[in-house]
Write a protein that holds these residues in place. Structure first.
Motif, mmCIF file in Angstrom:
data_model
loop_
_atom_site.group_PDB
_atom_site.id
_atom_site.type_symbol
_atom_site.label_atom_id
_atom_site.label_comp_id
_atom_site.label_asym_id
_atom_site.label_seq_id
_atom_site.Cartn_x
_atom_site.Cartn_y
_atom_site.Cartn_z
ATOM 1 N N HIS A 119 31.764 13.400 32.226
ATOM 2 C CA HIS A 119 33.205 14.425 32.052
ATOM 3 C C HIS A 119 32.810 15.841 31.599
ATOM 4 O O HIS A 119 32.921 16.465 31.977
ATOM 5 N N HIS A 148 31.322 19.894 31.828
ATOM 6 C CA HIS A 148 31.556 21.324 31.188
ATOM 7 C C HIS A 148 30.726 22.065 30.899
ATOM 8 O O HIS A 148 30.538 23.235 30.837
ATOM 9 N N HIS A 179 38.928 23.279 34.711
ATOM 10 C CA HIS A 179 38.663 22.003 35.341
ATOM 11 C C HIS A 179 38.725 22.470 37.657
ATOM 12 O O HIS A 179 39.788 22.462 37.499
HETATM 13 ZN ZN LIG Z 1 37.873 18.769 30.685
#
Ligand SMILES: [Zn+2]
Length: 239
Positions: free
Chosen positions: A184, A188, A203
């Motif tokens: 995750h 980014h 997001h």
């Molecule tokens: Zn995040």
């Protein structure tokens, strides 16, 4: 650094009148938060700037030089510089880095990618191969100092650092779940934040779509829900 020094000499030249330029020593320092100091000692000026500003644009650096020199000399800060620096300090990315620095930089700063159970560097390399064709440049990876419960990971773009909650460094936590949290944060790096109506979205739809490429995505979501229930936090999450 030579450029930064020039801004300070420039500020002394503008604000100090005919006093002559002092010797200036400028260094970046890992302060806990966005703060800077300027001191005069035996005719020499010592400037310590928060390392959060290290990669800030030249006009911000220049503005900061004027703000600090005005403070030292007891002069009024030129409004244009005051505004430039203030606006910079209120941008979401800078505020975020400042928060992270405040939280993470307690008494001990050095942490490590190698935990008791998991090695973040190794996991990053594996995920990078599997999902990104090894195209991501490795950021600094580190376990958090404290066992943060609600935020399991975050990516700090300014410091190019991924921090993973120490609470996950345990054999009680499956490897694929730790990998999911790292994955995750790696997204980014890949997906820049988008500005919509003056708000920053991290997001995005494209981000969420990419997130689903993770092999054990559904299990990871269930594990997140389970953590939230156990800890009675509204929702455990990767930031
Ligand atoms: Zn995040």
């Amino acid at each position: 650094m030579t450029d930064v020094k020039k801004f300070f000499l420039d500020a002394f030249h503008h604000l100090g009148g005919n006093r002559g330029l002092p010797v200036v020593d400028v260094r970046f320092y890992p302060y806990a938060g966005l703060r800077h100091t300027i001191r005069l000692r035996s005719g020499q000026v010592y400037v310590r700037l928060s390392d959060i500003c290290k990669n800030s644009p030249p006009e911000v650096m220049r503005a900061l030089a004027f703000v600090l020199v005005a403070r030292l000399l007891g002069k009024k800060i030129p409004p244009v510089h005051d505004r430039t620096y203030r606006e910079y300090s209120l941008t979401p990315e800078v505020m975020r880095s400042s928060d992270i620095a405040r939280r993470g930089r307690g008494r001990k700063m050095i942490s490590s990618a190698r935990g008791n159970s998991y090695d973040l560097d190794k996991m990053f390399a594996k995920l990078n191969r599997r999902y990104f064709d090894s195209s991501l440049e490795k950021p600094t990876l580190t376990w958090s100092q404290r066992k943060t419960r609600s935020i399991l990971g975050h990516h700090d773009r300014v410091h190019d650092t991924i921090v993973i909650s120490k609470s996950l460094d345990s054999t009680q936590v499956p490897e694929w779940f730790v990998e999911f949290i790292i994955y995750h944060e790696m997204l980014h790096i890949r997906h820049a934040a988008r500005m919509i109506n003056g708000r920053r979205y991290y997001h995005t739809a494209a981000f969420r779509l990419d997130e689903r490429r993770f092999a054990k995505y559904d299990q990871a979501q269930r594990w997140l829900e389970q953590i939230a229930r156990q800890r009675r936090v509204p929702r455990a999450r990767a930031a």
